[in-house]
Enzyme design. Structure first.
Site, short mmCIF file in Angstrom:
data_model
loop_
_atom_site.label_atom_id
_atom_site.label_comp_id
_atom_site.label_asym_id
_atom_site.label_seq_id
_atom_site.Cartn_x
_atom_site.Cartn_y
_atom_site.Cartn_z
N LYS A 274 0.72 -1.10 -0.06
CA LYS A 274 0.02 -0.05 -0.03
C LYS A 274 0.65 1.37 0.00
O LYS A 274 0.50 2.19 -0.77
CB LYS A 274 -0.75 0.38 1.07
CG LYS A 274 -1.73 1.28 1.48
CD LYS A 274 -2.45 1.35 2.65
CE LYS A 274 -1.59 1.81 3.90
NZ LYS A 274 -1.10 3.10 3.79
N ASN A 275 1.97 1.28 0.72
CA ASN A 275 2.55 2.50 0.93
C ASN A 275 3.54 2.77 -0.40
O ASN A 275 4.09 4.08 -0.39
CB ASN A 275 3.59 2.34 2.15
CG ASN A 275 2.88 2.41 3.44
OD1 ASN A 275 1.80 3.03 3.52
ND2 ASN A 275 3.51 2.03 4.44
N ARG B 246 -2.28 11.18 2.16
CA ARG B 246 -1.35 12.36 2.23
C ARG B 246 -0.43 12.48 1.02
O ARG B 246 0.47 13.00 1.04
CB ARG B 246 -0.30 12.39 3.42
CG ARG B 246 -0.87 12.32 4.77
CD ARG B 246 -0.01 11.70 5.75
NE ARG B 246 1.34 12.50 5.98
CZ ARG B 246 1.35 13.63 6.29
NH1 ARG B 246 0.49 14.18 7.25
NH2 ARG B 246 2.38 14.29 6.73
N CYS C 282 -5.29 12.65 9.64
CA CYS C 282 -4.59 11.46 10.04
C CYS C 282 -4.65 10.67 11.36
O CYS C 282 -4.73 10.97 12.21
CB CYS C 282 -2.84 12.02 10.04
SG CYS C 282 -1.83 10.68 10.01
#
Length: 214
Positions: free
Chosen positions: A34-35, A106, A130
């Site tokens: 995902k990152n 983000r 967040c």
């Protein structure tokens, strides 16, 4: 084909129930992280034109959010059932990299360099909501300023404008080796003509992979 139908159906009452039935055997293909997927897309947008293919993309909410940003910029894409993403990289039709503030994603700030280099301006959402705490983007902004970018803070966004006709090479020392800021400055540096130097940068594995992509 909508890979996000399952994601959209998940709610607070959703669960997975597992029951032991003996040792597990076999093989499994590990999904892309995902990152990494959103940052890989942001890096690809720094290209001039043409088709870029990313394989083994994870069908997660962050990918959906990032592709919605691409759509707003005018970037054409296609997601295939075999987890293959095809992007048509070229010019952008508008400078607004704006997301809904509540989801906490983000990635919008990582689009700053490519959008600025092609349009000379960018309007970037503030990363609100967040879930892991207050993470400011001060290092992102001060780093972008070193590339010749004027930044005006608004209520829910940042207005970015180039001081000249294009991004200029920069020399910037990060006050802290922030992963996100390092990624942002790497992508922006790839859009600037000339050599840039980033000091005190993060060195996590995803940073090295992003460098390989760029």
């Amino acid at each position: 084909f909508n890979p996000f139908q399952t994601y959209e159906a998940i709610n607070n009452g959703s669960l997975i129930k597992a029951r032991f039935s003996g040792p597990l055997h076999g093989e499994v293909q590990v999904s892309g992280t995902k990152n990494m997927v959103s940052k890989a897309i942001a890096a690809c947008l720094s290209g001039e034109e043409g088709k870029i293919i990313i394989e083994n993309v994870p069908f997660v909410g962050d990918l959906d959010i990032t592709l919605q940003l691409c759509k707003r910029l005018g970037v054409k894409y296609k997601v295939l059932p075999n987890k293959r993403l095809e992007l048509e990289v070229g010019g952008f039709s508008n400078p607004n990299v704006l997301t809904d503030p509540y989801h906490g994603n983000r990635v919008a700030i990582l689009f700053a360099g490519p959008v600025l280099s092609k349009l000379g301006e960018a309007n970037i959402s503030k990363p609100e909501g967040c879930q892991i705490g207050d993470r400011k983007i001060d290092f992102h902004l001060s780093g972008l300023a070193s590339f010749g970018v004027d930044i005006v803070e608004k209520e829910d966004s940042y207005s970015l404008r180039l001081q000249g006709s294009k991004l200029k090479p920069a020399s910037y020392k990060l006050p802290f080796p922030s992963v996100g800021a390092t990624e942002n400055l790497l992508i922006t540096a790839s859009c600037a003509y000339g050599d840039s130097v980033i000091e005190n940068c993060a060195m996590e594995p995803e940073i090295i992979e992003l460098i390989n992509i760029l």
